[in-house]
Write a protein that holds these residues in place. Structure first.
Motif, PDB file in Angstrom:
ATOM      1  N   SER A 127       0.804  -1.213   0.000  1.00  0.00           N
ATOM      2  CA  SER A 127       0.000   0.000   0.000  1.00  0.00           C
ATOM      3  C   SER A 127       0.842   1.271   0.000  1.00  0.00           C
ATOM      4  CB  SER A 127      -0.946   0.008   1.203  1.00  0.00           C
ATOM      5  OG  SER A 127      -0.179   0.026   2.394  1.00  0.00           O
ATOM      6  N   ALA A 128       2.138   1.161   0.089  1.00  0.00           N
ATOM      7  CA  ALA A 128       3.010   2.342   0.077  1.00  0.00           C
ATOM      8  C   ALA A 128       2.922   3.013  -1.296  1.00  0.00           C
ATOM      9  CB  ALA A 128       4.448   1.932   0.371  1.00  0.00           C
ATOM     10  N   PRO A 129       2.978   4.353  -1.317  1.00  0.00           N
ATOM     11  CA  PRO A 129       2.898   5.048  -2.610  1.00  0.00           C
ATOM     12  C   PRO A 129       4.115   4.724  -3.473  1.00  0.00           C
ATOM     13  CG  PRO A 129       3.389   6.584  -0.842  1.00  0.00           C
ATOM     14  CD  PRO A 129       3.109   5.265  -0.199  1.00  0.00           C
ATOM     15  N   GLN A 130       3.851   4.601  -4.727  1.00  0.00           N
ATOM     16  CA  GLN A 130       4.914   4.293  -5.673  1.00  0.00           C
ATOM     17  C   GLN A 130       5.708   5.562  -5.980  1.00  0.00           C
ATOM     18  OE1 GLN A 130       5.539   1.200  -6.643  1.00  0.00           O
ATOM     19  NE2 GLN A 130       3.823   0.480  -5.398  1.00  0.00           N
ATOM     20  N   VAL A 131       7.001   5.418  -6.103  1.00  0.00           N
ATOM     21  CA  VAL A 131       7.859   6.561  -6.388  1.00  0.00           C
ATOM     22  C   VAL A 131       7.539   7.111  -7.765  1.00  0.00           C
ATOM     23  CG1 VAL A 131      10.261   7.304  -6.653  1.00  0.00           C
ATOM     24  CG2 VAL A 131       9.657   5.629  -4.895  1.00  0.00           C
ATOM     25  N   ARG A 132       7.309   6.245  -8.705  1.00  0.00           N
ATOM     26  CA  ARG A 132       7.012   6.676 -10.063  1.00  0.00           C
ATOM     27  C   ARG A 132       5.723   7.483 -10.100  1.00  0.00           C
ATOM     28  NH1 ARG A 132       6.458   2.745 -15.285  1.00  0.00           N
ATOM     29  NH2 ARG A 132       6.566   4.393 -16.801  1.00  0.00           N
ATOM     30  N   GLY A 133       4.730   7.070  -9.311  1.00  0.00           N
ATOM     31  CA  GLY A 133       3.454   7.775  -9.259  1.00  0.00           C
ATOM     32  C   GLY A 133       3.611   9.174  -8.696  1.00  0.00           C
ATOM     33  N   LEU A 134       4.529   9.338  -7.740  1.00  0.00           N
ATOM     34  CA  LEU A 134       4.749  10.659  -7.166  1.00  0.00           C
ATOM     35  C   LEU A 134       5.339  11.619  -8.197  1.00  0.00           C
ATOM     36  CD1 LEU A 134       6.104   9.854  -3.599  1.00  0.00           C
ATOM     37  CD2 LEU A 134       3.895  10.813  -4.228  1.00  0.00           C
ATOM     38  N   ARG A 135       6.254  11.127  -8.998  1.00  0.00           N
ATOM     39  CA  ARG A 135       6.840  11.987 -10.024  1.00  0.00           C
ATOM     40  C   ARG A 135       5.786  12.444 -11.025  1.00  0.00           C
ATOM     41  NH1 ARG A 135      11.829   8.638 -12.028  1.00  0.00           N
ATOM     42  NH2 ARG A 135      12.047   7.536 -10.089  1.00  0.00           N
ATOM     43  N   LEU A 136       4.931  11.548 -11.413  1.00  0.00           N
ATOM     44  CA  LEU A 136       3.881  11.881 -12.374  1.00  0.00           C
ATOM     45  C   LEU A 136       2.914  12.902 -11.783  1.00  0.00           C
ATOM     46  CD1 LEU A 136       2.609  11.359 -15.120  1.00  0.00           C
ATOM     47  CD2 LEU A 136       1.332   9.488 -14.084  1.00  0.00           C
ATOM     48  N   ALA A 137       2.551  12.694 -10.504  1.00  0.00           N
ATOM     49  CA  ALA A 137       1.636  13.631  -9.860  1.00  0.00           C
ATOM     50  C   ALA A 137       2.281  15.012  -9.740  1.00  0.00           C
ATOM     51  CB  ALA A 137       1.233  13.110  -8.488  1.00  0.00           C
ATOM     52  N   CYS A 143       2.270  21.281 -14.434  1.00  0.00           N
ATOM     53  CA  CYS A 143       1.600  21.668 -15.685  1.00  0.00           C
ATOM     54  C   CYS A 143       0.361  22.503 -15.408  1.00  0.00           C
ATOM     55  CB  CYS A 143       1.239  20.449 -16.502  1.00  0.00           C
ATOM     56  SG  CYS A 143       2.678  19.600 -17.172  1.00  0.00           S
ATOM     57  N   THR A 144      -0.408  22.137 -14.409  1.00  0.00           N
ATOM     58  CA  THR A 144      -1.617  22.901 -14.103  1.00  0.00           C
ATOM     59  C   THR A 144      -1.271  24.270 -13.564  1.00  0.00           C
ATOM     60  OG1 THR A 144      -1.778  21.840 -11.936  1.00  0.00           O
ATOM     61  CG2 THR A 144      -3.114  20.910 -13.719  1.00  0.00           C
TER      62      THR A 144
END
Length: 154
Positions: A127-137, A143-144
């Motif tokens: 359940s730990a957040p993925q490192v790759r997902g953090l970069r994308l977020a 961008c926003t």
């Protein structure tokens, strides 16, 4: 006055002309109705409404009575009439049982095989957040922020 063995056997033989001359005019019971006692028939009806249970019990009593009267009838005409009544009542009872049959329960799906985390440590790792997902977020937030209006853009 002694009798031989063959004569003694003949003197004790009982012949029932009424039973031998009566042909069997009753058909075999439908498989839904065979082998039931009052208790097992009540259990069989337990999933149906009370009105249906009462009607089915009434029909079953009529069926049993008509079949017994057909077997014990003094002549073939009466036996035939009772047998016809028994067959008609049996048909009505079977139709009632088929029409009011409770729906088959929807089977609950079995859980999938244990492929996921089994221990607390494995669950925390999973359940730990993925490192790759953090970069994308972070990139999407960046961008926003560049758009006019900032993060309030829908």
């Amino acid at each position: 006055m002694s009798l031989s063995l063959g004569e003694a056997r003949q003197s004790h033989t009982i012949i029932s002309f009424g039973a031998a001359s009566k042909p069997t005019i009753l058909r075999t019971l439908h498989p839904l109705l065979q082998g039931h006692t009052d208790r097992t028939f009540a259990e069989y009806l337990s999933g149906r409404s009370v009105a249906v249970q009462d009607k089915a019990r009434e029909k079953r009593v009529c069926l049993i009575y008509a079949r017994e009267r057909a077997k014990d009838a003094p002549n073939a005409g009466i036996a035939k009439a009772y047998a016809q009544t028994a067959n008609e009542v049996e048909d009505e009872l079977v139709a009632l049982l088929h029409a009011t049959r409770p729906a088959d329960p929807v089977p609950f799906p079995e859980p999938p095989a244990a492929s996921g985390p089994q221990t607390l440590d494995e669950l925390l790792e999973h359940s730990a957040p993925q490192v790759r997902g953090l970069r994308l977020a972070s990139f999407l937030r960046f961008c926003t922020d560049l758009l006019p209006g900032g993060r309030d853009v829908h």
